[in-house]
Design an enzyme around this catalytic site. Structure first.
Site, PDB file in Angstrom:
ATOM      1  N   ARG A 102       4.938  -2.932  10.409  1.00  0.00           N
ATOM      2  CA  ARG A 102       5.590  -3.751   9.567  1.00  0.00           C
ATOM      3  C   ARG A 102       7.041  -3.173   9.073  1.00  0.00           C
ATOM      4  O   ARG A 102       7.075  -2.124   9.232  1.00  0.00           O
ATOM      5  CB  ARG A 102       4.827  -3.683   8.041  1.00  0.00           C
ATOM      6  CG  ARG A 102       3.434  -4.427   8.223  1.00  0.00           C
ATOM      7  CD  ARG A 102       2.910  -4.773   6.800  1.00  0.00           C
ATOM      8  NE  ARG A 102       3.588  -5.719   6.178  1.00  0.00           N
ATOM      9  CZ  ARG A 102       3.371  -5.767   4.828  1.00  0.00           C
ATOM     10  NH1 ARG A 102       2.323  -5.190   4.256  1.00  0.00           N
ATOM     11  NH2 ARG A 102       4.099  -6.920   4.283  1.00  0.00           N
ATOM     12  N   GLN A 209      -1.476  -9.888  -4.871  1.00  0.00           N
ATOM     13  CA  GLN A 209      -1.898  -8.610  -5.219  1.00  0.00           C
ATOM     14  C   GLN A 209      -1.993  -8.160  -6.620  1.00  0.00           C
ATOM     15  O   GLN A 209      -2.732  -7.356  -7.084  1.00  0.00           O
ATOM     16  CB  GLN A 209      -0.909  -7.699  -4.491  1.00  0.00           C
ATOM     17  CG  GLN A 209      -0.647  -7.601  -2.869  1.00  0.00           C
ATOM     18  CD  GLN A 209       0.126  -8.573  -2.609  1.00  0.00           C
ATOM     19  OE1 GLN A 209       0.618  -9.527  -3.078  1.00  0.00           O
ATOM     20  NE2 GLN A 209       0.537  -8.272  -1.425  1.00  0.00           N
ATOM     21  N   ASP A 250       9.791  -0.948  -1.571  1.00  0.00           N
ATOM     22  CA  ASP A 250       9.426  -0.663  -0.213  1.00  0.00           C
ATOM     23  C   ASP A 250      10.533  -0.089   0.610  1.00  0.00           C
ATOM     24  O   ASP A 250      10.332   0.662   1.330  1.00  0.00           O
ATOM     25  CB  ASP A 250       9.235  -2.158   0.341  1.00  0.00           C
ATOM     26  CG  ASP A 250       7.806  -2.577  -0.163  1.00  0.00           C
ATOM     27  OD1 ASP A 250       7.910  -3.134  -1.112  1.00  0.00           O
ATOM     28  OD2 ASP A 250       6.761  -2.177   0.526  1.00  0.00           O
TER      29      ASP A 250
END
Lengths: 351, 351
Positions: A102, A209, A250
């Protein structure tokens, strides 16, 4: 073990764990209706777990990458018990493959780089020794993450007003980390002092999520949580029902621009319009000083199926073209503060 | 019939129609995977169709309300063939019940009020004559809506730049009206001149009208459409991929504040932040001069089940508390212009 004393709530949810026979993962795709653990034993299985989001969340991805390298080392130490160079080469190949699973969360590359540094510095003689060193480093990454999350909680609780209604996005919780959470770690810490806090969780399309993971995780700790769609957050703010927004990250560029789950940018714009503080909570390993601004952050685009299929049901006509970026970038000027294990800083003062 | 010449595309999708034996509805809950029409024959069935959103969209709700009054009149004219006062009383009771089915879209009350005015002015002698007058009025509401949508299309096409990437929310299309659409009517009209236009449709949680209805409707006409989650719209704008935002409306206050599907406000904030024009398209019957500002608009809150259940699957833990307003209010200052059948005005100049 972590150098810090663990509070009882730390152990509530543990999504990833290095064990003698493999890596134990809480399958986050099956939550909240099924709490199923699985044990994976190879780097390939770890790559699959990462791409299918059985394990997800930037800090947890770092840990997963490191544990994946351990799995590779264990397997290759058997295959090449008497041939350390071949063992190392095979582990390096797996490490690079794991790093590519990722692209957006920097923690994955960061953790893999730590594991590779251990290999570069290795001066032992046997594959078994290498495994032992890598296990130690991977466990250190895990333990440090737990300690950092708790430190973020200690710093972050100070910015939560008494009785606050806190809006969060996606899942930046125990499930996304070694076990305490970044954004939800701050909420956990604040809730220890003030059980009148309330959380609003956006469902976080497309993968939900918020609805699946954050609601479940907060309910495990009896922290009151109300679910809303992403589209309702601005209106919730307009109604005066949000005191502070707290999200994870992130990747944070040197100038403070922050990549986080798609939808974060929209929330930051709405928070700005309503003059609501907007905080990012992330360990310092999420800050990527090698890139100047958010424009350099690679945004992962995922398959349309992820958007149109919800649990075996296609919400739109067959073959509908979709726009499906997994992350967006929130400019530093929309961020009130960044909470790391070192304290609270403005997004502009990171580098 | 409408006094205007109908363009061929008008007939593509017709979601509601008054027939001799009842009202024919396209079941919008079953779209896009099943195109099923049903014929309902009583005001009670119409109330059920409205509350369960088999028929939805502000202009279509007005038509549905008027047609529901016709169904009541037909039934009561049989029950009270020789007793006009009893017939009228029964129809008035049904009219008021129909008007209460959904609170936010003003068109429903507006259309029912027109039907009640016909009854108040009625100077005929038989229940059968009353039915005939009500049928005429209801069909006029339908025909006028179609003509107004086409007029909005003619006015609105002027604000669409060549090759524009147009973002729309929910479904303000043929399905939501007599058959041409408000926001999608403008897109239809513009597409006749310029087939390089592209549409971005937000999925529109919780009920997914964008994914289910708008994508389907535009595909019927081969207008290119790309689906995204509501949370992605601000990021799409940041990428420079949106030239104009066009939405419908459920009620517009005298000061231009506009109630529309939840999520509209969030899009308007994002459009403002990116200096993208934001237009509301609605017939003048959607403008409610009886209320000064959006603060007076009653926002319908719907059941949590609507949010957490997606096609037989619960996305969150059982019993999760939800915030589920069906609409929000966009302040007039975020609206570039309001397009009605009369032309384009600023939101501030409506009253």
């Amino acid at each position: 073990m972590s150098p810090l004393t663990l509070t009882p709530s730390v152990q509530t949810v543990q999504s990833i764990q290095l064990e003698a026979n493999g890596v134990r993962l809480l399958d986050q795709v099956r939550l909240p209706h099924e709490v199923r653990y699985l044990t994976i034993t190879s780097a390939d299985e770890m790559r699959h777990a990462i791409t299918t989001m059985i394990v997800r969340g930037a800090p947890a991805l770092g840990i997963a990458g490191a544990f994946g390298v351990v799995l590779s080392a264990r397997a290759n130490a058997k295959a090449y018990a008497q041939n350390l160079p071949s063992c190392m080469l095979a582990v390096l190949v797996d490490a690079d493959l794991l790093a590519e699973t990722r692209p957006t969360a920097v923690n994955l590359q960061w953790a893999i780089n730590r594991m590779k540094a251990v290999m570069a510095d290795f001066d032992g003689e046997t594959s078994a020794e290498l495994v032992s060193m890598l296990e130690k480093e991977a466990q250190a990454i895990f333990d440090e993450d737990l300690a950092m999350c708790q430190a973020m909680g200690r710093h972050g609780r100070k910015i939560i007003p008494r009785g606050a209604r806190i809006l969060t996005h996606c899942n930046a919780g125990a499930l996304a980390t070694a076990g305490y959470g970044t954004a939800l770690g701050v909420i956990r810490a604040a809730f220890e002092d003030d059980n009148t806090l309330q959380v609003y969780a956006t469902e976080t399309r497309p993968r939900l999520q918020g609805a699946k993971l954050t609601v479940w995780e907060l309910q495990q700790e009896n922290i009151p949580v109300t679910l809303l769609t992403d589209s309702m957050a601005a209106w919730l703010m307009k109604q005066g029902l949000v005191d502070v927004v707290i999200v994870g990250a992130d990747r944070i560029a040197a100038n403070g621009d922050t990549a986080n789950k798609i939808g974060t940018y929209s929330l930051a714009l709405a928070a700005k319009a309503h003059e609501i503080p907007f905080y990012v909570v992330a360990p310092s390993s999420t800050i990527d000083l090698s890139i100047h601004s958010g424009e350099e952050i690679v945004i992962e685009n995922r398959h349309a199926d992820e958007l149109v299929w919800i649990h075996n049901h296609n919400i739109s006509p067959e073959g509908t073209p979709c726009y499906n970026p997994a992350f967006d970038v929130t400019p530093a000027e929309l961020i009130t503060g960044v909470i790391t294990e070192h304290g609270i800083q403005t997004a502009q003062s990171l580098s």
